[in-house]
Motif scaffolding. Structure first.
Motif, PDB file in Angstrom:
ATOM      1  N   ARG A  35       3.142  15.859  25.641  1.00  0.00           N
ATOM      2  CA  ARG A  35       3.765  17.035  26.846  1.00  0.00           C
ATOM      3  C   ARG A  35       5.609  16.088  25.616  1.00  0.00           C
ATOM      4  NH1 ARG A  35       0.238  14.563  30.125  1.00  0.00           N
ATOM      5  NH2 ARG A  35      -1.132  15.945  31.205  1.00  0.00           N
ATOM      6  N   GLY A  91       8.719  17.987  29.116  1.00  0.00           N
ATOM      7  CA  GLY A  91       8.140  19.105  30.480  1.00  0.00           C
ATOM      8  C   GLY A  91       7.675  20.308  29.861  1.00  0.00           C
ATOM      9  N   GLU A 148       4.074  21.477  28.172  1.00  0.00           N
ATOM     10  CA  GLU A 148       2.336  20.837  26.869  1.00  0.00           C
ATOM     11  C   GLU A 148       2.257  21.617  25.740  1.00  0.00           C
ATOM     12  OE1 GLU A 148       0.063  19.065  30.565  1.00  0.00           O
ATOM     13  OE2 GLU A 148       1.017  21.121  31.114  1.00  0.00           O
ATOM     14  N   THR A 206       5.049  25.455  29.626  1.00  0.00           N
ATOM     15  CA  THR A 206       6.526  25.484  30.370  1.00  0.00           C
ATOM     16  C   THR A 206       6.331  25.745  31.437  1.00  0.00           C
ATOM     17  OG1 THR A 206       6.883  27.811  29.904  1.00  0.00           O
ATOM     18  CG2 THR A 206       7.331  26.107  28.034  1.00  0.00           C
ATOM     19  N   SER A 207       7.171  25.850  32.584  1.00  0.00           N
ATOM     20  CA  SER A 207       6.949  26.082  34.246  1.00  0.00           C
ATOM     21  C   SER A 207       7.220  27.667  33.625  1.00  0.00           C
ATOM     22  CB  SER A 207       8.423  24.858  34.638  1.00  0.00           C
ATOM     23  OG  SER A 207       9.534  25.656  33.636  1.00  0.00           O
ATOM     24  N   ASP A 208       7.963  28.334  32.938  1.00  0.00           N
ATOM     25  CA  ASP A 208       7.634  29.882  33.227  1.00  0.00           C
ATOM     26  C   ASP A 208       6.830  30.348  32.579  1.00  0.00           C
ATOM     27  OD1 ASP A 208      10.248  28.972  34.421  1.00  0.00           O
ATOM     28  OD2 ASP A 208      11.018  29.219  32.641  1.00  0.00           O
ATOM     29  N   ALA A 256       0.425  32.351  37.920  1.00  0.00           N
ATOM     30  CA  ALA A 256       0.705  31.319  37.048  1.00  0.00           C
ATOM     31  C   ALA A 256       1.062  31.109  36.022  1.00  0.00           C
ATOM     32  CB  ALA A 256       0.720  29.531  38.028  1.00  0.00           C
ATOM     33  N   GLU A 258       0.165  28.048  34.134  1.00  0.00           N
ATOM     34  CA  GLU A 258      -1.499  26.970  34.415  1.00  0.00           C
ATOM     35  C   GLU A 258      -3.018  27.614  34.265  1.00  0.00           C
ATOM     36  OE1 GLU A 258      -0.736  25.006  38.531  1.00  0.00           O
ATOM     37  OE2 GLU A 258      -0.137  24.116  36.212  1.00  0.00           O
ATOM     38  N   ARG A 300      -1.512  18.651  39.176  1.00  0.00           N
ATOM     39  CA  ARG A 300      -1.655  19.764  39.350  1.00  0.00           C
ATOM     40  C   ARG A 300      -2.210  20.189  41.183  1.00  0.00           C
ATOM     41  NH1 ARG A 300      -0.240  21.584  34.452  1.00  0.00           N
ATOM     42  NH2 ARG A 300      -0.097  19.962  33.116  1.00  0.00           N
TER      43      ARG A 300
END
Length: 311
Positions: free
Chosen positions: A60, A63, A65, A90-92, A121, A123, A203
């Motif tokens: 990581r 932010g 991974e 990423t977050s996006d 999302a 993930e 998560r």
């Protein structure tokens, strides 16, 4: 080649890079790497993806991974290989980087809406793709098992078990299945490590449940792969044993022929001696008597071998 997918209801559809939920990079060019850099994603090179240190494959950073696994797939010329695939979360968005063609990357976009993981999302897309990969890895051992059934039947039944060329082809086929199982086990191992690393973050219960289900499936597939590996070892030993028996049969034939001709050779050697007094040489029946003696000695050896069950 860059392919970007966005979420459209319960399906993944091709979208622009800046709105994409999942970006798949296949043998990325320098322009595509630069485009991802503008979106804040550092694309690893193939050499970096091939690093064997675990810290270079799973980490990581601010932010982001990075999960690198080894998956089975085809090269551009159609050869089966096990090569690294990097997942950047990423977050996006999710970004996948690969240099070969694992089949799940072709089938998953059309079936993403059917996945229990969902696609709302990054993930979730990653977990859905992982489910597709595990399903593919479950299909491959079944194909190996069918090939082993056929090759074992050929070795232990029919004339193929006595044909050296057929046995050699069988040994080559079993060896190829051993290579396939090796690639599958490597993919399962690296995927299990990646999912365990992914699950180490906070998560939520729903995602943790999906990861736990995938890990159980991977464990079951690993056990099945171990079983097939033992079958491959048995098939190799059986095939080599049959090849040895065929070779021994050939050598035995030549050995028996040599022994059968040994007494006639002795008789011929005796009558080939240059002594002055050999009464049979002066007799008209001497030559046919010598031939008869050689024949009787050969037949006698053959009968003794049959009586002893050496033939």
């Amino acid at each position: 080649m860059l392919t970007a997918y966005g979420c459209a209801g319960r399906a993944l559809q091709v979208a622009g890079s800046d709105q994409a939920l999942w970006i798949d990079l296949f043998q990325p060019t320098s322009e595509e790497v630069a485009l991802l850099a503008e979106l804040g994603v550092d694309v690893p090179s193939l050499a970096e993806m091939e690093e064997i240190e675990l810290s270079n494959r799973l980490y990581r950073d601010e932010g982001v991974e990075v999960l690198t696994v080894v998956l089975t797939g085809e090269t551009a010329v159609g050869n089966q290989v096990a090569a690294p695939v990097a997942f950047i979360l990423t977050s996006d968005r999710l970004v996948s980087v690969r240099h070969h063609q694992p089949r799940p990357f072709v089938t998953y976009p059309g079936r993403a809406g059917q996945s229990s993981a969902g696609i709302d999302a990054p993930e979730r897309v990653f977990l859905g793709l992982a489910q597709e990969i595990v399903a593919r890895l479950a299909d491959l051992p079944e194909g190996v098992g069918r090939v082993l059934d056929d090759t074992t039947r050929q070795v232990f039944a029919g004339d193929a078990g006595r044909d050296p060329d057929a046995l050699q082809a069988t040994l080559r086929q079993v060896g190829l299945q051993g290579e396939a199982i090796g690639r599958i086990r490597l993919a399962l191992l690296t995927l299990e490590r990646a999912l365990s690393f992914f699950d180490s973050g906070d998560r939520g219960a729903a995602v943790a449940g999906l990861v736990a289900g995938l890990l159980r499936d991977i464990e079951a597939l690993s056990e099945h792969s171990d079983y097939l590996s033992s079958r491959i070892g048995l098939s190799v030993d059986a095939t080599l044993g049959m090849i040895t028996l065929v070779q021994n049969s050939t050598v035995r034939i030549f050995s028996v022929l040599a022994v059968l001709f040994l007494p006639p050779t002795l008789v011929a050697s005796i009558y080939g001696m240059n002594f002055a007094v050999m009464p049979e040489l002066a007799q008209p029946w001497g030559y046919p008597a010598a031939l008869a003696l050689m024949l009787v000695s050969a037949v006698g050896c053959y009968l003794v071998f049959k009586w002893k069950k050496w033939l």
